[in-house]
Design an enzyme around this catalytic site. Structure first.
Site, PDB file in Angstrom:
ATOM      1  N   GLN A  40       0.918  -1.219  -0.054  1.00  0.00           N
ATOM      2  CA  GLN A  40      -0.181   0.099  -0.175  1.00  0.00           C
ATOM      3  C   GLN A  40       0.931   1.204  -0.062  1.00  0.00           C
ATOM      4  O   GLN A  40       0.420   2.345  -0.079  1.00  0.00           O
ATOM      5  CB  GLN A  40      -1.064   0.136   1.318  1.00  0.00           C
ATOM      6  N   ASN A  41       2.154   1.251   0.197  1.00  0.00           N
ATOM      7  CA  ASN A  41       3.207   2.181   0.038  1.00  0.00           C
ATOM      8  C   ASN A  41       3.236   2.625  -1.258  1.00  0.00           C
ATOM      9  O   ASN A  41       3.451   1.870  -2.089  1.00  0.00           O
ATOM     10  CB  ASN A  41       4.352   1.856   0.763  1.00  0.00           C
ATOM     11  N   LYS A  42       3.103   3.980  -1.541  1.00  0.00           N
ATOM     12  CA  LYS A  42       2.913   4.416  -2.761  1.00  0.00           C
ATOM     13  C   LYS A  42       4.311   4.885  -3.450  1.00  0.00           C
ATOM     14  O   LYS A  42       4.628   5.479  -4.487  1.00  0.00           O
ATOM     15  CB  LYS A  42       2.196   5.802  -2.943  1.00  0.00           C
TER      16      LYS A  42
END
Length: 165
Positions: A40-42
């Site tokens: 989920q880290n962009k």
């Protein structure tokens, strides 16, 4: 219970022109031994979008892309105690040797901090009047609920320092 955790070695080479600093790897990154491994880290999406490179999940390719574009990655914190992945849970932090890294890599033109914790920790470490710009960028963490588009827009500041506005 708090666990003592350590950061990864810097991803840097003699061509690096900008340094992106996080705080310290989260649980998923530590498990995989990869920077920004949480799905989920962009971070990687933003970097690939900025650099107009085709997105890949392959970590070895990701590192090659970062280096190809003269970027370096590291963390401000060398080790700390923390349960989970929240920066707010960080205790007893010890800093990485940022000044020494910059001395060994004089091509670095700017430092970009991925989120407030890395920025605040770096300010404590280097002081406010450092010889190269230190720029705070919005965290790529899923906990920082700014939209992808807004994060990407802020992260475009990197392109100025790479001469690609």
């Amino acid at each position: 219970m708090q666990n003592r955790i350590s950061s990864f070695p810097p991803l840097i080479d003699f061509r690096s022109e900008i340094l992106i600093l996080g705080s310290i790897p989260g649980v998923k990154s530590l498990e995989k031994q990869q920077y920004y491994a949480h799905p989920q880290n962009k971070f990687w999406r933003i970097i690939f979008e900025l650099l107009q490179e085709e997105f890949t999940e392959d970590y070895t390719q990701r590192i090659k892309i970062i280096k190809k574009h003269h970027m370096a990655l590291w963390d401000v914190i060398d080790s700390c105690e923390r349960k989970g992945s929240l920066d707010s849970e960080i205790k007893n932090e010890e800093a990485n040797q940022i000044e020494e890294l910059l001395q060994k890599h004089p091509n670095i033109k700017a430092i970009f901090c991925n989120g407030g914790k890395s920025y605040k920790s770096l300010q404590k470490l280097l002081g406010k009047n450092y010889r190269i710009p230190v720029i705070l960028l919005p965290s790529t963490s899923p906990l920082h609920t700014v939209s992808f588009e807004k994060k990407l827009e802020e992260w475009k500041k990197i392109l100025e320092f790479l001469g690609r506005e």
